[in-house]
Design an enzyme around this catalytic site. Structure first.
Site, PDB file in Angstrom:
ATOM      1  N   ALA A 118       0.896  -1.385  -0.466  1.00 29.85           N
ATOM      2  CA  ALA A 118       0.064   0.033  -0.123  1.00 29.85           C
ATOM      3  C   ALA A 118       0.854   0.832   0.129  1.00 29.85           C
ATOM      4  O   ALA A 118       2.377   1.370   0.050  1.00 29.85           O
ATOM      5  CB  ALA A 118      -0.910  -0.090   1.221  1.00 29.85           C
ATOM      6  N   SER A 119       0.091   2.015   0.166  1.00 28.94           N
ATOM      7  CA  SER A 119       0.633   4.273   0.004  1.00 28.94           C
ATOM      8  C   SER A 119       2.088   3.613   1.541  1.00 28.94           C
ATOM      9  O   SER A 119       2.707   4.492   0.671  1.00 28.94           O
ATOM     10  CB  SER A 119      -0.319   4.977   0.228  1.00 28.94           C
TER      11      SER A 119
ATOM     12  N   ALA B  47       2.973   1.371   3.143  1.00 32.79           N
ATOM     13  CA  ALA B  47       3.684   0.413   3.827  1.00 32.79           C
ATOM     14  C   ALA B  47       3.242  -0.594   3.543  1.00 32.79           C
ATOM     15  O   ALA B  47       2.581  -0.774   2.023  1.00 32.79           O
ATOM     16  CB  ALA B  47       3.359  -0.335   5.369  1.00 32.79           C
TER      17      ALA B  47
ATOM     18  N   LYS C  38       3.717  -5.869   9.241  1.00 33.25           N
ATOM     19  CA  LYS C  38       3.580  -4.895   8.404  1.00 33.25           C
ATOM     20  C   LYS C  38       4.808  -3.846   8.524  1.00 33.25           C
ATOM     21  O   LYS C  38       4.870  -3.890   9.961  1.00 33.25           O
ATOM     22  CB  LYS C  38       2.121  -3.829   8.725  1.00 33.25           C
TER      23      LYS C  38
ATOM     24  N   ASP D  54     -10.616   3.909   8.062  1.00 32.84           N
ATOM     25  CA  ASP D  54      -9.979   3.672   6.618  1.00 32.84           C
ATOM     26  C   ASP D  54     -11.003   2.521   6.219  1.00 32.84           C
ATOM     27  O   ASP D  54     -10.192   1.384   6.182  1.00 32.84           O
ATOM     28  CB  ASP D  54      -8.460   3.873   6.834  1.00 32.84           C
TER      29      ASP D  54
ATOM     30  N   VAL E 260       3.073  -5.417   3.366  1.00 31.28           N
ATOM     31  CA  VAL E 260       2.993  -6.842   4.589  1.00 31.28           C
ATOM     32  C   VAL E 260       2.846  -8.287   4.301  1.00 31.28           C
ATOM     33  O   VAL E 260       3.100  -8.299   2.947  1.00 31.28           O
ATOM     34  CB  VAL E 260       1.150  -6.251   4.507  1.00 31.28           C
TER      35      VAL E 260
END
Length: 463
Positions: free
Chosen positions: A139-140, A142, A158, A293, A144
């Site tokens: 993702a932007s 971090a 993460k 989120d 996983v």
């Protein structure tokens, strides 16, 4: 002076990217006011002239997704929110924006492993019996990795992206510059409180960049829902968690994107939508502490029907006064009691003290009556938002910065409901919960009890 030069350079870069991807000059089916398209054309001619004379080969959704990726993490967050609203931007565009949720370019797993060893002062082989080098999500902020502890438990690890804090700070300083410019030179912008809005955004992002804060948020949500069997919050491994790394229990579940697989596993999309709505209401209005989120990439459905939430980086917190007021407004809308809607807005100072409440109630009626009971797919969200904005302007309503994360999450949750089943209105599915909540919190006895508690607390503070 240096910051000013940097901000002007960032503005030129921003306009360059808008021109490069032809976001405002070739928006396809997205309606953009003629004045803005004209100004965008002029900017394009100056900054990126060759794009002005070329018709883009890529679809608008692909260009928009690449535009957000090119700009960085803050803008990607905005794109993630848009991806949940095909009713606003069209299904094709929303489909392309889904790539922003967890399918960005990963960083080298060697960097991740080195960070783990450096943080916890031991070899990775002494922590994990296996560690998947290919991230399951990038993702932007971090990425996983799936891993197995030496004790046998499957976990999700993460790790923050390298230099993400520096990138974020550059972006937020630029947004503060834009907000300050808007507040100074754009007429009527004071009502929208641009500086305060960006301050809320900065605070939210600061928390997201500290994974200890994310772990604490997950822990608090788990405590709040300890007796609720409809929701699953993964366990935190605190000994393997720091500001830059968080280790959580691995959750197996079906993405709510995958409607066909949900049905194949005898999971009813209507029931899932209702559960998500009720979970959100409990978080926001019962607890005043909610996952802010909730895009589909952060929601899984377990085979037993539990809703599993992941990624707790962005959390919204509401005061008791705000959450009671908003829930009461929603309840009043469902009851079609528009005088109560106006009264609560006035009481909580969401509208100026000299507002004509009868007129405000009538304007609320004019918006609500045409959509009450309708399926979401039959409601023009664009027209509804335009009418709401017109009311805020007409009555001089100021932006409430403390409610921004709530408003964003409402938009996303409603979009999730629509993706599960376009025929449903998830707020009506949640209506029994809302009525039950109202009976418990809005009766004269409940109000008197809250007043008594506040009075006792004040006496205790004075002592």
């Amino acid at each position: 002076m240096i910051n000013c030069i940097k901000n002007i350079a960032n503005l030129v870069l921003f306009l360059h990217k808008i021109s490069k991807y032809q976001i405002l000059t070739c928006p396809e089916k997205i309606k953009i006011p003629r004045r803005i398209r004209f100004l965008a054309g002029v900017v394009c001619l100056i900054i990126y002239p060759k794009r002005f004379f070329i018709t883009p080969k890529q679809a608008f959704g692909i260009r928009l997704a690449n535009f957000f990726k090119d700009l960085g993490p803050i803008y990607i967050k905005f794109g993630q929110t848009l991806s949940t609203r095909p009713d606003l931007i069209g299904r094709d565009v929303a489909h392309h924006l889904k790539s922003l949720q967890d399918k960005l370019r990963p960083f080298d797993s060697k960097i991740a492993k080195n960070k783990i060893e450096e943080t916890f002062g031991t070899k990775i082989s002494e922590i994990f019996s296996s560690f998947n080098d290919i991230p399951v999500a990038a993702a932007s902020i971090a990425q996983v990795h799936k891993a197995v502890l030496v004790t046998g438990e499957k976990v999700a690890v993460k790790i923050l992206r390298p230099d993400i804090t520096k990138t974020y700070n550059n972006d937020i300083i630029f947004l503060e510059f834009i907000a300050d410019f808007t507040a100074r030179f754009v007429r009527n912008s004071q009502r929208l409180k641009p500086r305060e809005v960006i301050a809320v955004f900065r605070e939210s992002m600061n928390c997201e960049l500290n994974l200890l804060m994310e772990a604490a948020a997950a822990s608090r949500l788990a405590d709040n829902f300890a007796l609720d069997k409809s929701i699953c919050i993964p366990k935190i491994y605190w000994e393997l968690t720091s500001e830059e790394i968080i280790t959580l229990e691995w959750i197996n579940g079906i993405s709510i994107y995958n409607r066909e697989k949900l049905i194949k596993n005898k999971l009813n999309p209507d029931d899932i939508a209702a559960k998500i709505a009720v979970i959100f209401f409990n978080q926001a209005y019962r607890d005043g502490f909610f996952h802010a989120d909730l895009h589909p990439g952060n929601i899984l459905v377990k085979k037993n029907g539990e809703i599993a939430l992941i990624d707790f980086g962005i959390i919204g917190i509401l005061s008791e006064d705000d959450r009671l007021a908003i829930a009461e407004i929603l309840y009043a809308f469902l009851k079609r009691d528009y005088k109560l809607v106006a009264s609560v807005h006035h009481r909580i100072s969401y509208i100026p003290k000299n507002t004509n409440l009868e007129l405000f109630a009538q304007r609320c009626r004019a918006i609500a009556e045409p959509i009450i009971g309708k399926q979401i797919k039959n409601i023009s969200i664009g027209n509804l938002l335009a009418q709401l904005f017109k009311i805020t302007e007409e009555f001089g309503m100021e932006t409430q910065p403390q409610l921004l994360l709530l408003q964003k999450t409402v938009v996303v949750v409603e979009g999730i409901g629509q993706s599960l089943d376009p025929e449903i209105n998830m707020w009506q599915l949640a209506e029994p919960w809302i009525k039950k909540w109202a009976a418990k919190n809005l009766t004269p006895e409940a109000k008197l009890l809250r007043i008594a508690k506040k009075f006792i607390n004040r006496i205790a503070e004075d002592l």
